[in-house]
Design a protein around this motif. Structure first.
Motif, PDB file in Angstrom:
ATOM      1  N   VAL A 151       0.730  -1.241  -0.053  1.00  0.00           N
ATOM      2  CA  VAL A 151       0.136  -0.039  -0.016  1.00  0.00           C
ATOM      3  C   VAL A 151       0.981   1.352  -0.022  1.00  0.00           C
ATOM      4  O   VAL A 151       0.413   2.348  -0.828  1.00  0.00           O
ATOM      5  CB  VAL A 151      -0.819   0.275   1.283  1.00  0.00           C
ATOM      6  CG1 VAL A 151      -1.803   1.429   1.353  1.00  0.00           C
ATOM      7  CG2 VAL A 151      -1.732  -0.893   1.079  1.00  0.00           C
ATOM      8  N   GLN A 152       1.682   1.156   0.656  1.00  0.00           N
ATOM      9  CA  GLN A 152       2.702   2.367   0.972  1.00  0.00           C
ATOM     10  C   GLN A 152       3.200   2.744  -0.299  1.00  0.00           C
ATOM     11  O   GLN A 152       3.330   3.689  -0.763  1.00  0.00           O
ATOM     12  CB  GLN A 152       3.916   2.134   2.041  1.00  0.00           C
ATOM     13  CG  GLN A 152       4.567   3.236   2.186  1.00  0.00           C
ATOM     14  CD  GLN A 152       3.936   4.692   2.583  1.00  0.00           C
ATOM     15  OE1 GLN A 152       2.938   4.690   3.298  1.00  0.00           O
ATOM     16  NE2 GLN A 152       4.117   5.651   1.919  1.00  0.00           N
ATOM     17  N   ALA A 153       3.970   1.681  -0.981  1.00  0.00           N
ATOM     18  CA  ALA A 153       4.277   1.784  -2.280  1.00  0.00           C
ATOM     19  C   ALA A 153       3.500   2.371  -3.361  1.00  0.00           C
ATOM     20  O   ALA A 153       3.947   3.075  -4.058  1.00  0.00           O
ATOM     21  CB  ALA A 153       4.821   0.547  -2.614  1.00  0.00           C
ATOM     22  N   LYS A 167      -7.851   6.197   0.318  1.00  0.00           N
ATOM     23  CA  LYS A 167      -7.857   5.695   1.880  1.00  0.00           C
ATOM     24  C   LYS A 167      -6.793   5.785   2.828  1.00  0.00           C
ATOM     25  O   LYS A 167      -6.727   6.331   3.897  1.00  0.00           O
ATOM     26  CB  LYS A 167      -8.347   4.065   1.971  1.00  0.00           C
ATOM     27  CG  LYS A 167      -9.974   3.654   1.883  1.00  0.00           C
ATOM     28  CD  LYS A 167     -10.238   2.360   1.882  1.00  0.00           C
ATOM     29  CE  LYS A 167     -11.577   1.919   1.943  1.00  0.00           C
ATOM     30  NZ  LYS A 167     -12.129   1.931   3.193  1.00  0.00           N
ATOM     31  N   ALA A 168      -5.727   5.432   2.220  1.00  0.00           N
ATOM     32  CA  ALA A 168      -4.553   5.610   3.086  1.00  0.00           C
ATOM     33  C   ALA A 168      -4.228   7.047   3.291  1.00  0.00           C
ATOM     34  O   ALA A 168      -3.729   7.209   4.339  1.00  0.00           O
ATOM     35  CB  ALA A 168      -3.307   5.091   2.024  1.00  0.00           C
ATOM     36  N   MET A 169      -4.434   7.832   2.340  1.00  0.00           N
ATOM     37  CA  MET A 169      -4.028   9.415   2.523  1.00  0.00           C
ATOM     38  C   MET A 169      -4.915   9.821   3.418  1.00  0.00           C
ATOM     39  O   MET A 169      -4.890  10.922   4.195  1.00  0.00           O
ATOM     40  CB  MET A 169      -4.211  10.246   1.250  1.00  0.00           C
ATOM     41  CG  MET A 169      -2.979   9.879   0.157  1.00  0.00           C
ATOM     42  SD  MET A 169      -3.190  10.861  -1.179  1.00  0.00           S
ATOM     43  CE  MET A 169      -2.745  12.566  -0.529  1.00  0.00           C
ATOM     44  N   ASP A 170      -6.328   9.197   3.731  1.00  0.00           N
ATOM     45  CA  ASP A 170      -7.342  10.042   4.524  1.00  0.00           C
ATOM     46  C   ASP A 170      -6.905   9.268   5.901  1.00  0.00           C
ATOM     47  O   ASP A 170      -7.613   9.580   6.834  1.00  0.00           O
ATOM     48  CB  ASP A 170      -8.553   9.696   4.210  1.00  0.00           C
ATOM     49  CG  ASP A 170      -8.935  10.387   3.115  1.00  0.00           C
ATOM     50  OD1 ASP A 170      -8.468  11.501   2.835  1.00  0.00           O
ATOM     51  OD2 ASP A 170     -10.188  10.118   2.326  1.00  0.00           O
ATOM     52  N   GLY A 171      -5.873   8.297   6.108  1.00  0.00           N
ATOM     53  CA  GLY A 171      -5.578   7.834   7.292  1.00  0.00           C
ATOM     54  C   GLY A 171      -6.665   6.693   7.567  1.00  0.00           C
ATOM     55  O   GLY A 171      -6.654   6.069   8.761  1.00  0.00           O
ATOM     56  N   ASP A 172      -7.497   6.253   6.639  1.00  0.00           N
ATOM     57  CA  ASP A 172      -8.428   5.252   6.889  1.00  0.00           C
ATOM     58  C   ASP A 172      -7.816   3.693   6.864  1.00  0.00           C
ATOM     59  O   ASP A 172      -8.556   2.876   6.321  1.00  0.00           O
ATOM     60  CB  ASP A 172      -9.622   5.092   5.871  1.00  0.00           C
ATOM     61  CG  ASP A 172     -10.338   6.424   6.121  1.00  0.00           C
ATOM     62  OD1 ASP A 172     -10.343   6.998   7.328  1.00  0.00           O
ATOM     63  OD2 ASP A 172     -11.137   6.784   5.306  1.00  0.00           O
ATOM     64  N   LYS A 192      -3.374  13.044  -5.953  1.00  0.00           N
ATOM     65  CA  LYS A 192      -2.718  13.321  -4.806  1.00  0.00           C
ATOM     66  C   LYS A 192      -2.518  14.727  -4.742  1.00  0.00           C
ATOM     67  O   LYS A 192      -2.863  15.538  -3.516  1.00  0.00           O
ATOM     68  CB  LYS A 192      -1.138  12.817  -4.778  1.00  0.00           C
ATOM     69  CG  LYS A 192      -1.200  11.106  -4.422  1.00  0.00           C
ATOM     70  CD  LYS A 192      -0.168  10.743  -3.757  1.00  0.00           C
ATOM     71  CE  LYS A 192       1.021  10.920  -4.780  1.00  0.00           C
ATOM     72  NZ  LYS A 192       2.305  10.359  -3.985  1.00  0.00           N
ATOM     73  N   LYS A 193      -2.492  15.379  -5.936  1.00  0.00           N
ATOM     74  CA  LYS A 193      -2.158  16.899  -5.942  1.00  0.00           C
ATOM     75  C   LYS A 193      -3.617  17.595  -5.373  1.00  0.00           C
ATOM     76  O   LYS A 193      -3.510  18.265  -4.696  1.00  0.00           O
ATOM     77  CB  LYS A 193      -1.659  17.348  -7.147  1.00  0.00           C
ATOM     78  CG  LYS A 193      -0.108  17.514  -7.524  1.00  0.00           C
ATOM     79  CD  LYS A 193      -0.066  18.407  -8.508  1.00  0.00           C
ATOM     80  CE  LYS A 193       1.463  18.438  -8.919  1.00  0.00           C
ATOM     81  NZ  LYS A 193       1.974  19.916  -8.432  1.00  0.00           N
ATOM     82  N   ALA A 194      -4.663  16.982  -6.048  1.00  0.00           N
ATOM     83  CA  ALA A 194      -6.012  17.628  -5.769  1.00  0.00           C
ATOM     84  C   ALA A 194      -6.239  17.520  -4.213  1.00  0.00           C
ATOM     85  O   ALA A 194      -6.698  18.261  -3.858  1.00  0.00           O
ATOM     86  CB  ALA A 194      -7.096  16.904  -6.504  1.00  0.00           C
ATOM     87  N   MET A 195      -5.969  16.167  -3.552  1.00  0.00           N
ATOM     88  CA  MET A 195      -6.198  16.209  -2.063  1.00  0.00           C
ATOM     89  C   MET A 195      -5.491  16.801  -1.222  1.00  0.00           C
ATOM     90  O   MET A 195      -5.781  17.215  -0.105  1.00  0.00           O
ATOM     91  CB  MET A 195      -6.045  14.501  -1.876  1.00  0.00           C
ATOM     92  CG  MET A 195      -6.984  13.587  -2.617  1.00  0.00           C
ATOM     93  SD  MET A 195      -6.922  11.962  -2.253  1.00  0.00           S
ATOM     94  CE  MET A 195      -7.321  12.033  -0.542  1.00  0.00           C
ATOM     95  N   ASP A 196      -4.248  17.283  -1.868  1.00  0.00           N
ATOM     96  CA  ASP A 196      -3.385  18.007  -1.059  1.00  0.00           C
ATOM     97  C   ASP A 196      -3.678  19.553  -1.235  1.00  0.00           C
ATOM     98  O   ASP A 196      -3.040  20.568  -0.506  1.00  0.00           O
ATOM     99  CB  ASP A 196      -1.722  17.830  -1.259  1.00  0.00           C
ATOM    100  CG  ASP A 196      -1.512  16.617  -0.760  1.00  0.00           C
ATOM    101  OD1 ASP A 196      -1.987  16.139  -0.043  1.00  0.00           O
ATOM    102  OD2 ASP A 196      -0.418  15.986  -1.247  1.00  0.00           O
TER     103      ASP A 196
END
Lengths: 212, 212
Positions: A161-163, A206-211, B205-209
């Motif tokens: 996921v991180q990758a 999801k990952a970026m939302d911390g979910d 990612k840009k948009a979410m940031d």
DNA sequence: TGCTGAACCACATTTTGATGTGGGTAGCAA
DNA sequence: TTGCTACCCACATCAAAATGTGGTTCAGCA
């Protein structure tokens, strides 16, 4: 200390007056404008006698255009004015919206006048004051959502996921983790199932939302 | 008021001692633990005499495991302890990281002891205190990044970006906007160029940031 | 000891995505 | 009118991703 040009936008007559009288008596504060609505404020801002404003106290629950919407308009006219939001209720969303709109301080109406005056000075000096309970809510927004059971991904799956979040292609992931492309696919397949999604973007969101 | 169980984790002997002596004399504060490193803290936390802790003052710049990393470990042992970070420098990233890790207050070391003590009480009551300059930085993080001219995307392109963020496929986007698949591709092609990216994920990612 | 789950790999198919080339139509400003 | 830009569309090609089936190895557990 420089004289601070203050503006007040508050529809509640009682609060407005007490703010006015209290702030006015301080030698370092000059009340250059005091109105009961954002509309009225914008009108004044248009006039040839456009007042200078360093700090503004803005009620969040105004009739007509509310404080949050107001911030945008105000900041267009006065991009360098620091805005202190005054609020009755401490709803998470409003706090967040106000900050996003550009408020730099957020204070409960229950706060004693002396504290509010302190906040004015703090803000004028480039700082920010938040009521304790509000500051706490803000801090909590940063905290990792303490979800139940992390989402059930294994260690390896988390690496994948991180990758993905890092923008690597399957091939690159396989390379990085020293596994074959097919294995990467296999992992991702399973990740989708346990996460109940069906595309890379969903995983990344999801990952970026911390979910996760 | 309930007696507040306080812990101090600070390696600087001078600061540590002044904190200890100052806090200890207050009748409502009981210093249950005072160590010079997170490692030492964790060891104590293991011991059978595991001290109770309501509030912890944690230096962010500790040798060995630093404060930020420390927060994670501390919160595993003491999930309900409120952590006040003490910091010398006010680097945006550290502030942010600490909050994300679960600190609920963030105070400059230059803050007078009385204020720090106030913060302890504030925190113990479920609030949070931030040094003004730090609070300002936090507020600024919420603000829309005042970029130059929005990033140069047209209205239509923004719709496409939004659709991408929503997880739609090209086909679905075309459908939604009533344009052909090829047109969607065309738009995305151009979006990539002006945004200087080369994949959907990067756009999202840009948009979410908020970088867009 | 035999089952299970995680991690590993292969092969195959279909859909998406990334990019290039080329060509239309409006609208707006020089 | 010319030129530019936004928007529209088509065709083509290769890379990447989504998904399924089937198999191996190893560690931990009933």
């Amino acid at each position: 200390m420089e004289e601070i040009k203050l503006a007040i936008v508050e529809d509640d007559a009682v609060i407005k007056e007490s703010l006015e009288t209290f702030m006015q008596v301080h030698p370092s504060i000059k009340l250059t404008l005091s109105v009961t609505s954002v509309e009225a404020f914008l009108e004044k801002a248009q006039s040839p006698l456009r007042p200078k404003i360093d700090v503004m106290i803005l009620d969040i629950g105004l009739p007509g255009m509310n404080g949050i919407q107001g911030i945008y308009h105000i900041r267009q006219k006065y991009p360098n004015t620091d805005i202190i939001m005054l609020t009755t209720f401490e709803e998470d969303d409003k706090i967040y919206d106000a900050l996003c709109a550009g408020a730099c301080s957020y204070i409960s109406k229950r706060t004693p006048l002396v504290k509010i005056r302190e906040a004015i000075f703090t803000v004028a000096q480039g700082g920010s004051y938040m009521s304790p309970s509000i500051a706490r809510k803000i801090a909590e927004r940063f905290m990792p959502k303490k979800r139940q059971k992390e989402s059930g991904l294994s260690e390896r799956q988390m690496q994948i996921v991180q990758a993905l979040v890092d923008g690597l292609s399957y091939k690159m992931i396989g390379n990085k983790l020293n596994i074959s492309l097919d294995t990467v696919r296999d992992h991702i397949k399973r990740i989708y199932r346990t996460l109940e999604v069906n595309s890379k973007v969903e995983v990344i969101k999801k990952a970026m939302d911390g979910d996760i």
